[in-house]
Write a protein that holds these residues in place. Structure first.
Motif, PDB file in Angstrom:
ATOM      1  N   THR A  61       0.834  -1.203   0.000  1.00  0.00           N
ATOM      2  CA  THR A  61       0.000   0.000   0.000  1.00  0.00           C
ATOM      3  C   THR A  61       0.867   1.251   0.000  1.00  0.00           C
ATOM      4  N   ARG A  62       2.174   1.118   0.170  1.00  0.00           N
ATOM      5  CA  ARG A  62       3.078   2.268   0.141  1.00  0.00           C
ATOM      6  C   ARG A  62       3.241   2.847  -1.250  1.00  0.00           C
ATOM      7  N   THR A  63       2.970   2.057  -2.281  1.00  0.00           N
ATOM      8  CA  THR A  63       3.237   2.487  -3.649  1.00  0.00           C
ATOM      9  C   THR A  63       2.039   3.175  -4.287  1.00  0.00           C
ATOM     10  N   GLY A  64       1.253   3.877  -3.510  1.00  0.00           N
ATOM     11  CA  GLY A  64       0.131   4.635  -4.059  1.00  0.00           C
ATOM     12  C   GLY A  64      -1.003   3.753  -4.520  1.00  0.00           C
ATOM     13  N   THR A  65      -2.207   4.185  -4.238  1.00  0.00           N
ATOM     14  CA  THR A  65      -3.373   3.418  -4.632  1.00  0.00           C
ATOM     15  C   THR A  65      -4.415   4.377  -5.192  1.00  0.00           C
ATOM     16  N   GLU A  66      -4.754   4.183  -6.444  1.00  0.00           N
ATOM     17  CA  GLU A  66      -5.810   4.966  -7.062  1.00  0.00           C
ATOM     18  C   GLU A  66      -6.834   4.002  -7.615  1.00  0.00           C
ATOM     19  N   GLY A  67      -8.079   4.411  -7.576  1.00  0.00           N
ATOM     20  CA  GLY A  67      -9.138   3.580  -8.126  1.00  0.00           C
ATOM     21  C   GLY A  67     -10.372   3.628  -7.259  1.00  0.00           C
ATOM     22  N   ASP A  68     -11.348   2.831  -7.664  1.00  0.00           N
ATOM     23  CA  ASP A  68     -12.620   2.793  -6.958  1.00  0.00           C
ATOM     24  C   ASP A  68     -12.636   1.594  -6.023  1.00  0.00           C
ATOM     25  N   ARG A  72     -15.601   1.222   0.718  1.00  0.00           N
ATOM     26  CA  ARG A  72     -14.482   1.166   1.654  1.00  0.00           C
ATOM     27  C   ARG A  72     -13.788   2.522   1.730  1.00  0.00           C
ATOM     28  N   SER A  73     -13.131   2.788   2.862  1.00  0.00           N
ATOM     29  CA  SER A  73     -12.395   4.039   3.002  1.00  0.00           C
ATOM     30  C   SER A  73     -11.147   3.793   3.836  1.00  0.00           C
ATOM     31  N   GLY A  74     -10.214   4.695   3.765  1.00  0.00           N
ATOM     32  CA  GLY A  74      -9.006   4.633   4.577  1.00  0.00           C
ATOM     33  C   GLY A  74      -8.096   3.478   4.206  1.00  0.00           C
ATOM     34  N   LYS A  75      -7.528   2.852   5.232  1.00  0.00           N
ATOM     35  CA  LYS A  75      -6.562   1.774   5.022  1.00  0.00           C
ATOM     36  C   LYS A  75      -7.205   0.538   4.423  1.00  0.00           C
ATOM     37  N   VAL A  76      -8.488   0.317   4.705  1.00  0.00           N
ATOM     38  CA  VAL A  76      -9.191  -0.830   4.131  1.00  0.00           C
ATOM     39  C   VAL A  76      -9.323  -0.647   2.614  1.00  0.00           C
ATOM     40  N   ALA A  77      -9.612   0.574   2.176  1.00  0.00           N
ATOM     41  CA  ALA A  77      -9.704   0.856   0.741  1.00  0.00           C
ATOM     42  C   ALA A  77      -8.341   0.683   0.079  1.00  0.00           C
ATOM     43  N   ASP A  78      -7.276   1.142   0.739  1.00  0.00           N
ATOM     44  CA  ASP A  78      -5.930   0.969   0.194  1.00  0.00           C
ATOM     45  C   ASP A  78      -5.584  -0.508   0.057  1.00  0.00           C
ATOM     46  N   ALA A  79      -5.973  -1.314   1.040  1.00  0.00           N
ATOM     47  CA  ALA A  79      -5.696  -2.752   0.990  1.00  0.00           C
ATOM     48  C   ALA A  79      -6.454  -3.404  -0.168  1.00  0.00           C
ATOM     49  N   TYR A  80      -7.709  -3.018  -0.361  1.00  0.00           N
ATOM     50  CA  TYR A  80      -8.508  -3.567  -1.461  1.00  0.00           C
ATOM     51  C   TYR A  80      -7.853  -3.243  -2.813  1.00  0.00           C
ATOM     52  N   LEU A  81      -7.444  -1.995  -2.984  1.00  0.00           N
ATOM     53  CA  LEU A  81      -6.836  -1.582  -4.249  1.00  0.00           C
ATOM     54  C   LEU A  81      -5.485  -2.261  -4.464  1.00  0.00           C
ATOM     55  N   ALA A  82      -4.731  -2.479  -3.392  1.00  0.00           N
ATOM     56  CA  ALA A  82      -3.461  -3.200  -3.515  1.00  0.00           C
ATOM     57  C   ALA A  82      -3.711  -4.649  -3.935  1.00  0.00           C
ATOM     58  N   GLY A  83      -4.752  -5.268  -3.397  1.00  0.00           N
ATOM     59  CA  GLY A  83      -5.097  -6.634  -3.799  1.00  0.00           C
ATOM     60  C   GLY A  83      -5.474  -6.708  -5.268  1.00  0.00           C
ATOM     61  N   ALA A 115      -7.858  -9.664   0.200  1.00  0.00           N
ATOM     62  CA  ALA A 115      -8.290 -10.903  -0.463  1.00  0.00           C
ATOM     63  C   ALA A 115      -9.437 -10.623  -1.435  1.00  0.00           C
ATOM     64  N   GLU A 116     -10.387  -9.796  -1.031  1.00  0.00           N
ATOM     65  CA  GLU A 116     -11.507  -9.461  -1.920  1.00  0.00           C
ATOM     66  C   GLU A 116     -11.016  -8.722  -3.158  1.00  0.00           C
ATOM     67  N   GLY A 117     -10.057  -7.830  -2.988  1.00  0.00           N
ATOM     68  CA  GLY A 117      -9.484  -7.125  -4.130  1.00  0.00           C
ATOM     69  C   GLY A 117      -8.796  -8.077  -5.087  1.00  0.00           C
ATOM     70  N   ALA A 118      -8.078  -9.060  -4.540  1.00  0.00           N
ATOM     71  CA  ALA A 118      -7.408 -10.047  -5.389  1.00  0.00           C
ATOM     72  C   ALA A 118      -8.431 -10.891  -6.142  1.00  0.00           C
ATOM     73  N   ARG A 119      -9.520 -11.252  -5.468  1.00  0.00           N
ATOM     74  CA  ARG A 119     -10.577 -12.021  -6.152  1.00  0.00           C
ATOM     75  C   ARG A 119     -11.224 -11.187  -7.248  1.00  0.00           C
ATOM     76  N   ASP A 120     -11.538  -9.929  -6.944  1.00  0.00           N
ATOM     77  CA  ASP A 120     -12.152  -9.058  -7.942  1.00  0.00           C
ATOM     78  C   ASP A 120     -11.214  -8.763  -9.101  1.00  0.00           C
ATOM     79  N   GLY A 121      -9.911  -8.869  -8.867  1.00  0.00           N
ATOM     80  CA  GLY A 121      -8.938  -8.657  -9.925  1.00  0.00           C
ATOM     81  C   GLY A 121      -8.760  -9.853 -10.841  1.00  0.00           C
ATOM     82  N   GLY A 122      -9.325 -11.005 -10.466  1.00  0.00           N
ATOM     83  CA  GLY A 122      -9.282 -12.155 -11.352  1.00  0.00           C
ATOM     84  C   GLY A 122      -8.587 -13.386 -10.799  1.00  0.00           C
ATOM     85  N   LEU A 123      -8.121 -13.361  -9.541  1.00  0.00           N
ATOM     86  CA  LEU A 123      -7.478 -14.541  -8.971  1.00  0.00           C
ATOM     87  C   LEU A 123      -8.516 -15.473  -8.354  1.00  0.00           C
ATOM     88  N   ARG A 124      -8.251 -16.762  -8.442  1.00  0.00           N
ATOM     89  CA  ARG A 124      -9.111 -17.771  -7.810  1.00  0.00           C
ATOM     90  C   ARG A 124      -8.360 -18.372  -6.638  1.00  0.00           C
TER      91      ARG A 124
END
Length: 125
Positions: A61-68, A72-83, A115-124
Motif C-alpha cells: 500500500t506504500r506504492t500509491g493506490t488509485e481507483g474505486d 471502503r475508506s481509509g486503510k481498508v480501501a488501500d488494501a482492497y486496491l493493492a489486492g 483478499a476481496e481485491g485479489a478475487r475481484d482482480g481475477g485470482l481464484r
C-alpha cells in the motif's frame, strides 16, 4: 507486563499461528502462495513459489493506490486496491490460481479487503 512485553508476546503468538498455517499450505509455480503482511500503517502481499523459494510478485500500500474501492475508506480501501493491483500483475504473468496465506492475522478488516481485491482482480483461491 509493560507495553513492550505485550507487543513481543502478540508478535510471538502471530508467528506461531503463521507457522501452523505454513505447515498446511504450500505454493508452487502453478499455484503460488499469496502471503500477507500487515503493519500498523501498511499492508504488503507477495506471491511466493515455495518449491523454488522465490517471490514472484509483490505489492504494497506504500506504492500509491488509485481507483474505486466501493464503500471502503481509509486503510481498508488501500488494501482492497493493492489486492486488485496484485491480481492484475499476476494475471499478466499467467497466474490465475493461488493459495491464500493470511500470515497469522485474523481474516478481517484489511486482510479480508486485500483478499476481496485479489478475487475481484481475477485470482481464484
Amino acid at each position: 507486563m509493560d507495553i513492550r512485553g505485550r507487543t513481543k508476546q502478540r508478535h510471538r503468538l502471530r508467528t506461531r499461528r503463521h507457522a501452523r498455517i505454513k505447515k498446511k499450505i504450500r505454493g508452487t509455480a502453478a499455484r503460488p502462495r499469496l502471503v500477507v503482511f500487515r503493519s500498523l500503517r501498511n499492508l504488503e502481499g507477495q506471491l511466493v513459489d515455495d518449491d523454488r523459494g522465490i517471490t514472484l510478485i509483490g505489492v504494497s500500500t506504500r506504492t500509491g493506490t488509485e481507483g474505486d474501492a466501493g464503500a471502503r475508506s481509509g486503510k481498508v480501501a488501500d488494501a482492497y486496491l493493492a489486492g486488485r493491483r496484485l491480481a492484475e500483475k499476476a494475471v499478466g504473468s499467467d497466474v490465475e490460481e493461488i493459495v491464500f496465506d493470511r500470515g497469522g492475522y485474523p481474516y478481517h478488516g484489511r486482510v479480508r479487503a486485500f483478499a476481496e481485491g485479489a478475487r475481484d482482480g481475477g485470482l481464484r483461491f
